[in-house]
Scaffold this motif. Structure first.
Motif, PDB file in Angstrom:
ATOM      1  N   GLN A  95       0.829  -1.207   0.000  1.00 35.77           N
ATOM      2  CA  GLN A  95       0.000   0.000   0.000  1.00 35.77           C
ATOM      3  C   GLN A  95       0.867   1.261   0.000  1.00 35.77           C
ATOM      4  N   LEU A  96       1.920   1.244   0.796  1.00 31.39           N
ATOM      5  CA  LEU A  96       2.830   2.380   0.840  1.00 31.39           C
ATOM      6  C   LEU A  96       3.471   2.611  -0.518  1.00 31.39           C
ATOM      7  N   GLU A  98       2.398   1.721  -3.508  1.00 36.04           N
ATOM      8  CA  GLU A  98       1.400   2.233  -4.446  1.00 36.04           C
ATOM      9  C   GLU A  98       1.124   3.711  -4.197  1.00 36.04           C
ATOM     10  N   HIS A  99       1.015   4.093  -2.922  1.00 36.73           N
ATOM     11  CA  HIS A  99       0.754   5.490  -2.561  1.00 36.73           C
ATOM     12  C   HIS A  99       1.918   6.390  -2.991  1.00 36.73           C
ATOM     13  N   ALA A 102       1.867   6.690  -6.776  1.00 36.00           N
ATOM     14  CA  ALA A 102       0.707   7.444  -7.260  1.00 36.00           C
ATOM     15  C   ALA A 102       0.833   8.940  -6.946  1.00 36.00           C
ATOM     16  N   GLU A 103       1.437   9.251  -5.819  1.00 40.85           N
ATOM     17  CA  GLU A 103       1.587  10.647  -5.419  1.00 40.85           C
ATOM     18  C   GLU A 103       2.754  11.330  -6.125  1.00 40.85           C
ATOM     19  N   ARG A 105       5.968  10.890  -5.554  1.00 40.43           N
ATOM     20  CA  ARG A 105       7.023  11.263  -4.593  1.00 40.43           C
ATOM     21  C   ARG A 105       8.389  11.197  -5.261  1.00 40.43           C
TER      22      ARG A 105
END
Length: 144
Positions: A95-96, A98-99, A102-103, A105
């Motif tokens: 999840q981290l 993917e986040h 997606a963001e 970073r």
């Protein structure tokens, strides 16, 4: 060097979380670990908190700490980590990852998240192989 001991007097695995670093060290029923810091002796070198995920040993005023088993062997982060915990950690790492991707970073953060995910994926593959009695497992990298 301040020290404190933690005994598992339960019939289940117990996670000792070493804070503020967030490392996990798993005790089997009947096992004892000793936490040793590099700090100076003081009135309150440790605080302990019992919670739903195990026991946290908070190290006060030290730059480092190590965990040892009853025989004096180091018990590093992830020591005896149960396969169920690896699966939970891997799901969180996915999840981290993917986040972070997606963001948009920074590439450094994306690489750190990918490395963490891959390390846990490899750990899970090795734990599953041990459980099945295999000695060698090869995995391939996932792309996100």
């Amino acid at each position: 060097m301040p020290k404190t001991s933690v005994d598992n007097a339960t019939t289940d695995m117990l996670c000792l979380w070493l804070e503020p670093w967030g490392t996990d060290h798993w005790l089997r029923p009947g096992e004892e670990f000793t936490v040793v810091t590099d700090g100076e002796p003081e009135e309150s070198a440790f605080n302990m908190v019992l919670h739903d995920q195990g026991i946290s040993v908070w190290v006060n005023n030290a730059n480092a700490a190590e965990v040892f088993d009853k025989n004096g062997n180091e018990a590093p982060c992830g020591h005896q980590r149960p396969i169920e915990a690896i699966r939970q950690f891997l799901a969180g790492a996915e999840q981290l990852l993917e986040h972070v991707n997606a963001e948009g970073r920074s590439p450094m953060r994306q690489e750190m998240a990918r490395t963490h995910y891959e390390r846990l994926r490899q750990e899970l593959a090795e734990a599953e192989a041990r459980r099945e009695g295999q000695s060698h497992v090869r995995t391939t990298s996932a792309t996100f």
